[in-house]
Design a protein around this motif. Structure first.
Motif, PDB file in Angstrom:
ATOM      1  N   ILE A  72      35.730  40.556  45.946  1.00  0.00           N
ATOM      2  CA  ILE A  72      34.843  40.801  44.805  1.00  0.00           C
ATOM      3  C   ILE A  72      33.977  39.599  44.513  1.00  0.00           C
ATOM      4  O   ILE A  72      33.267  39.568  43.506  1.00  0.00           O
ATOM      5  CB  ILE A  72      35.651  41.179  43.549  1.00  0.00           C
ATOM      6  CG1 ILE A  72      36.636  40.047  43.183  1.00  0.00           C
ATOM      7  CG2 ILE A  72      36.364  42.505  43.737  1.00  0.00           C
ATOM      8  CD1 ILE A  72      37.297  40.221  41.833  1.00  0.00           C
ATOM      9  N   SER A  73      34.014  38.604  45.383  1.00  0.00           N
ATOM     10  CA  SER A  73      33.338  37.342  45.083  1.00  0.00           C
ATOM     11  C   SER A  73      31.823  37.477  44.966  1.00  0.00           C
ATOM     12  O   SER A  73      31.174  36.656  44.339  1.00  0.00           O
ATOM     13  CB  SER A  73      33.685  36.297  46.146  1.00  0.00           C
ATOM     14  OG  SER A  73      33.270  36.741  47.424  1.00  0.00           O
ATOM     15  N   THR A  79      37.847  35.234  26.218  1.00  0.00           N
ATOM     16  CA  THR A  79      37.200  34.478  27.287  1.00  0.00           C
ATOM     17  C   THR A  79      37.472  35.165  28.624  1.00  0.00           C
ATOM     18  O   THR A  79      38.631  35.393  28.982  1.00  0.00           O
ATOM     19  CB  THR A  79      37.727  33.036  27.350  1.00  0.00           C
ATOM     20  OG1 THR A  79      37.513  32.396  26.084  1.00  0.00           O
ATOM     21  CG2 THR A  79      36.998  32.251  28.436  1.00  0.00           C
ATOM     22  N   ILE A  80      36.400  35.468  29.325  1.00  0.00           N
ATOM     23  CA  ILE A  80      36.525  36.054  30.658  1.00  0.00           C
ATOM     24  C   ILE A  80      36.360  34.945  31.687  1.00  0.00           C
ATOM     25  O   ILE A  80      35.558  34.021  31.516  1.00  0.00           O
ATOM     26  CB  ILE A  80      35.483  37.172  30.879  1.00  0.00           C
ATOM     27  CG1 ILE A  80      35.741  37.904  32.190  1.00  0.00           C
ATOM     28  CG2 ILE A  80      34.057  36.642  30.784  1.00  0.00           C
ATOM     29  CD1 ILE A  80      34.874  39.158  32.371  1.00  0.00           C
ATOM     30  N   SER A  81      37.145  35.020  32.750  1.00  0.00           N
ATOM     31  CA  SER A  81      37.059  34.029  33.822  1.00  0.00           C
ATOM     32  C   SER A  81      37.446  34.711  35.132  1.00  0.00           C
ATOM     33  O   SER A  81      37.928  35.849  35.139  1.00  0.00           O
ATOM     34  CB  SER A  81      37.978  32.836  33.541  1.00  0.00           C
ATOM     35  OG  SER A  81      39.339  33.250  33.467  1.00  0.00           O
ATOM     36  N   LYS A 117      41.437  33.967  44.593  1.00  0.00           N
ATOM     37  CA  LYS A 117      42.563  34.883  44.377  1.00  0.00           C
ATOM     38  C   LYS A 117      42.095  36.329  44.192  1.00  0.00           C
ATOM     39  O   LYS A 117      42.913  37.215  43.961  1.00  0.00           O
ATOM     40  CB  LYS A 117      43.369  34.453  43.153  1.00  0.00           C
ATOM     41  CG  LYS A 117      44.065  33.108  43.324  1.00  0.00           C
ATOM     42  CD  LYS A 117      44.900  32.772  42.105  1.00  0.00           C
ATOM     43  CE  LYS A 117      45.631  31.449  42.304  1.00  0.00           C
ATOM     44  NZ  LYS A 117      46.466  31.095  41.127  1.00  0.00           N
ATOM     45  N   ASN A 118      40.764  36.538  44.241  1.00  0.00           N
ATOM     46  CA  ASN A 118      40.226  37.895  44.060  1.00  0.00           C
ATOM     47  C   ASN A 118      40.694  38.501  42.735  1.00  0.00           C
ATOM     48  O   ASN A 118      41.037  39.683  42.660  1.00  0.00           O
ATOM     49  CB  ASN A 118      40.642  38.795  45.221  1.00  0.00           C
ATOM     50  CG  ASN A 118      39.462  39.551  45.814  1.00  0.00           C
ATOM     51  OD1 ASN A 118      38.318  39.126  45.739  1.00  0.00           O
ATOM     52  ND2 ASN A 118      39.750  40.695  46.434  1.00  0.00           N
ATOM     53  N   THR A 119      40.669  37.672  41.693  1.00  0.00           N
ATOM     54  CA  THR A 119      41.244  38.064  40.408  1.00  0.00           C
ATOM     55  C   THR A 119      40.321  37.661  39.262  1.00  0.00           C
ATOM     56  O   THR A 119      39.676  36.613  39.313  1.00  0.00           O
ATOM     57  CB  THR A 119      42.626  37.414  40.218  1.00  0.00           C
ATOM     58  OG1 THR A 119      43.491  37.840  41.277  1.00  0.00           O
ATOM     59  CG2 THR A 119      43.250  37.822  38.886  1.00  0.00           C
ATOM     60  N   VAL A 120      40.287  38.516  38.260  1.00  0.00           N
ATOM     61  CA  VAL A 120      39.530  38.263  37.036  1.00  0.00           C
ATOM     62  C   VAL A 120      40.506  38.275  35.866  1.00  0.00           C
ATOM     63  O   VAL A 120      41.486  39.026  35.879  1.00  0.00           O
ATOM     64  CB  VAL A 120      38.441  39.335  36.837  1.00  0.00           C
ATOM     65  CG1 VAL A 120      37.670  39.090  35.551  1.00  0.00           C
ATOM     66  CG2 VAL A 120      37.492  39.341  38.015  1.00  0.00           C
TER      67      VAL A 120
END
Length: 124
Positions: free
Chosen positions: A29-30, A69-71, A76-79
């Protein structure tokens, strides 16, 4: 195809915090923006936050600005969605989604892939 799995939801008292995670598999998803949406019982799904492909740009709904807060960790292909100062009105099922754009948008129609959601319940 991208599979998204959210986790980290639960029951918390008002004023508390939770950290949601969204793990992607099947494809990286990068190169894509990612978003979080939520849907409370009897209400339409609403935008919460989005982050650009690089993580350098974020947007928030007014209702969560300053508290959430979104990060992302592209390695790690993680949000993530860090939620602080939670309120009872934050109670909803939270979904993450992959935006076909790179910069992040508020419109759900821009998002192609969705997770199954994780329940967040905030008690008063």
């Amino acid at each position: 195809q991208v599979q998204l799995v959210e986790s980290g939801g639960g029951l918390v008292q008002a004023g508390g915090s939770l950290r949601l995670s969204c793990a992607a598999s099947g494809r990286t998803i990068s190169g894509y923006a990612m978003g979080w949406f939520r849907q409370a019982p009897g209400k339409e799904r609403e935008f919460v936050a989005a982050i650009s492909w690089s993580g350098g740009n974020t947007i928030y709904a007014d209702s969560v600005k300053g508290r959430f807060t979104i990060s992302r960790d592209n390695a790690k292909n993680t949000v993530y969605l860090q939620m602080n100062s939670l309120k009872p009105e934050d109670t909803a099922v939270y979904y993450c989604a992959v935006d076909r754009q790179r910069w992040g948008t508020r419109s759900s129609s821009s998002y192609d892939y969705w997770g199954q959601g994780t329940q967040v319940t905030v008690s008063s």
